[in-house]
Design an enzyme around this catalytic site. Structure first.
Site, mmCIF file in Angstrom:
data_model
loop_
_atom_site.group_PDB
_atom_site.id
_atom_site.type_symbol
_atom_site.label_atom_id
_atom_site.label_comp_id
_atom_site.label_asym_id
_atom_site.label_seq_id
_atom_site.Cartn_x
_atom_site.Cartn_y
_atom_site.Cartn_z
ATOM 1 N N LYS A 239 0.867 -1.190 0.000
ATOM 2 C CA LYS A 239 0.000 0.000 0.000
ATOM 3 C C LYS A 239 0.902 1.237 0.000
ATOM 4 O O LYS A 239 1.828 1.337 0.800
ATOM 5 C CB LYS A 239 -0.894 -0.012 1.243
ATOM 6 C CG LYS A 239 -1.824 1.188 1.317
ATOM 7 C CD LYS A 239 -2.861 0.990 2.400
ATOM 8 C CE LYS A 239 -2.475 1.581 3.728
ATOM 9 N NZ LYS A 239 -2.497 3.040 3.813
ATOM 10 N N ASP B 58 -3.324 4.418 -1.749
ATOM 11 C CA ASP B 58 -4.286 4.830 -0.714
ATOM 12 C C ASP B 58 -4.184 6.335 -0.476
ATOM 13 O O ASP B 58 -3.580 6.767 0.493
ATOM 14 C CB ASP B 58 -3.974 4.035 0.552
ATOM 15 C CG ASP B 58 -4.942 4.326 1.685
ATOM 16 O OD1 ASP B 58 -6.087 4.723 1.392
ATOM 17 O OD2 ASP B 58 -4.552 4.155 2.852
ATOM 18 N N LYS C 39 -6.974 8.273 -0.313
ATOM 19 C CA LYS C 39 -8.228 8.648 0.372
ATOM 20 C C LYS C 39 -8.760 9.989 -0.125
ATOM 21 O O LYS C 39 -8.831 10.978 0.610
ATOM 22 C CB LYS C 39 -8.023 8.687 1.892
ATOM 23 C CG LYS C 39 -7.690 7.327 2.502
ATOM 24 C CD LYS C 39 -7.735 7.363 4.013
ATOM 25 C CE LYS C 39 -7.521 6.011 4.652
ATOM 26 N NZ LYS C 39 -6.151 5.485 4.551
ATOM 27 N N ASP D 257 -13.243 15.215 -2.246
ATOM 28 C CA ASP D 257 -13.311 16.546 -2.872
ATOM 29 C C ASP D 257 -14.607 16.614 -3.692
ATOM 30 O O ASP D 257 -15.413 15.667 -3.645
ATOM 31 C CB ASP D 257 -12.061 16.753 -3.757
ATOM 32 C CG ASP D 257 -11.655 18.223 -3.844
ATOM 33 O OD1 ASP D 257 -12.562 19.077 -4.015
ATOM 34 O OD2 ASP D 257 -10.454 18.509 -3.743
ATOM 35 N N THR E 103 -10.535 3.442 11.201
ATOM 36 C CA THR E 103 -10.415 2.607 12.416
ATOM 37 C C THR E 103 -9.818 3.381 13.589
ATOM 38 O O THR E 103 -9.788 2.890 14.710
ATOM 39 C CB THR E 103 -9.559 1.346 12.143
ATOM 40 O OG1 THR E 103 -8.390 1.748 11.431
ATOM 41 C CG2 THR E 103 -10.317 0.329 11.328
ATOM 42 N N ARG F 272 2.506 -0.930 11.382
ATOM 43 C CA ARG F 272 3.489 -0.846 12.457
ATOM 44 C C ARG F 272 3.893 -2.185 13.070
ATOM 45 O O ARG F 272 5.073 -2.371 13.384
ATOM 46 C CB ARG F 272 3.018 0.173 13.508
ATOM 47 C CG ARG F 272 3.209 1.605 12.992
ATOM 48 C CD ARG F 272 2.435 2.631 13.750
ATOM 49 N NE ARG F 272 0.994 2.581 13.432
ATOM 50 C CZ ARG F 272 0.117 3.496 13.800
ATOM 51 N NH1 ARG F 272 0.512 4.521 14.515
ATOM 52 N NH2 ARG F 272 -1.153 3.389 13.447
HETATM 53 O O1 C5P Z 1 -1.051 -1.180 11.253
HETATM 54 P P1 C5P Z 1 -0.979 0.305 11.303
HETATM 55 O O2 C5P Z 1 -1.841 0.931 12.371
HETATM 56 O O3 C5P Z 1 0.418 0.843 11.316
HETATM 57 O O4 C5P Z 1 -1.601 0.762 9.908
HETATM 58 C C1 C5P Z 1 -1.549 2.080 9.518
HETATM 59 C C2 C5P Z 1 -1.896 2.117 8.048
HETATM 60 O O5 C5P Z 1 -3.258 1.765 7.886
HETATM 61 C C3 C5P Z 1 -1.704 3.500 7.463
HETATM 62 O O6 C5P Z 1 -1.125 3.333 6.171
HETATM 63 C C4 C5P Z 1 -3.100 4.029 7.340
HETATM 64 O O7 C5P Z 1 -3.270 4.905 6.261
HETATM 65 C C5 C5P Z 1 -3.896 2.756 7.127
HETATM 66 N N1 C5P Z 1 -5.269 2.886 7.572
HETATM 67 C C6 C5P Z 1 -6.286 2.836 6.671
HETATM 68 N N2 C5P Z 1 -7.578 2.984 7.076
HETATM 69 C C7 C5P Z 1 -7.877 3.113 8.351
HETATM 70 C C8 C5P Z 1 -6.861 3.134 9.301
HETATM 71 C C9 C5P Z 1 -5.548 3.012 8.872
HETATM 72 O O8 C5P Z 1 -6.014 2.678 5.483
HETATM 73 N N3 C5P Z 1 -9.132 3.139 8.707
#
Ligand code: C5P
Length: 254
Positions: free
Chosen positions: A46, A74, A76, A79, A130, A227
């Site tokens: 990603k 990604d 996101k 707009d 999340t 992470r």
């Molecule tokens: O596993 P970790 O918390 O490090 O993941 C962070 C990654 O997950 C980031 O690249 C963030 O953009 C992505 N992410 C996402 N959607 C979310 C939460 C995190 O794409 N709802």
């Protein structure tokens, strides 16, 4: 409008195909090191805002050269529809597999993203991040039916994404089962907020977390795991450990 054809999730998938590693690093050099290290071990890389803003599309070429891992851009998007459609058309020309747009307030932005994609990239709607909690939803002024049960907001936005022609959505592993039941098995569910239940594992800024096994049991198609892999002493060993956990779930399902 050309629909994105999802040919993959109908077929047998290996455990590694579920693993998405986000290249959340500030430079192309560091990203390349992770790509070389992990390209045989993950199903998809990603590329997010940090790396794309600092280094641009070069990373896409590097991933493609390194092997067969898929690519998820990604960014996101959020707009006005015209801008989102044109941005998605530019993304489609980069030759990536998936790209994200926030589900946001109405369906028009999602429809514009799908139209701009011309069926060349799978558009994923980001439902509710999340990192967001029930209290955040309440404080942002949403009705209590959504703050008391955030899965209602996730479902509402999933319905919008599906009607707009998205290939799938991004949600927490907690909601994956409900979404698969409601939207069918071919509607792709991508789940971040994954935390293996290893000693000393931190939640960081994630609120609605699940383990890899739980997410796959609940029906997630792709697990975004950053992470816990990036910051592990041995990232390759961490990926292998997670893959084994996923594999155990898949074998039990057979
Ligand atoms: O596993 P970790 O918390 O490090 O993941 C962070 C990654 O997950 C980031 O690249 C963030 O953009 C992505 N992410 C996402 N959607 C979310 C939460 C995190 O794409 N709802």
């Amino acid at each position: 409008m050309r629909a994105y054809k999802n040919s993959e999730i109908d077929f047998m998938r290996a455990a590694k195909d579920y693993i998405v590693f986000p290249l959340d690093v500030p430079s192309l050099k560091e990203a390349e090191q992770y790509v070389v290290l992990l390209s045989e071990y993950v199903g998809m890389f990603k590329v997010g805002l940090e790396l794309f803003i600092s280094s641009g599309p070069e990373i896409i070429k590097i991933i493609k050269k390194s092997g067969t891992a898929k690519i998820f851009l990604d960014l996101k998007l959020h707009d006005i529809p015209a801008t989102v459609s044109r941005a998605m058309a530019s993304i489609a020309d980069l030759g990536v597999d998936f790209a994200t747009v926030h589900c946001g307030e109405n369906k028009k932005m999602l429809e514009a993203a799908v139209a701009g994609s011309c069926g060349k990239v799978g558009v994923l709607g980001v439902t509710v991040l999340t990192s967001v909690s029930s209290k955040d939803i309440h404080d942002a002024g949403f009705r209590s039916e959504f703050s008391s049960d955030m899965s209602r907001l996730v479902i509402k936005r999933t319905v919008m994404a599906k009607e707009a022609g998205c290939a799938g959505i991004v949600c927490s592993g907690l909601e994956a089962e409900m979404i698969k039941e409601k939207s069918g098995k071919n509607f792709i569910v991508v789940t971040p907020g994954i935390r293996p239940s290893w000693d000393g594992m931190k939640k960081d800024d994630q609120e609605r977390t699940t383990t890899p096994a739980m997410a796959v049991k609940n029906g997630s198609d792709y697990l975004v795991i950053g992470r816990p892999i990036r910051d592990a002493k041995d990232p390759k060993e961490a990926v292998i450990r997670i893959t084994r956990e996923v594999e155990a779930v898949l074998q039990n399902d057979e």
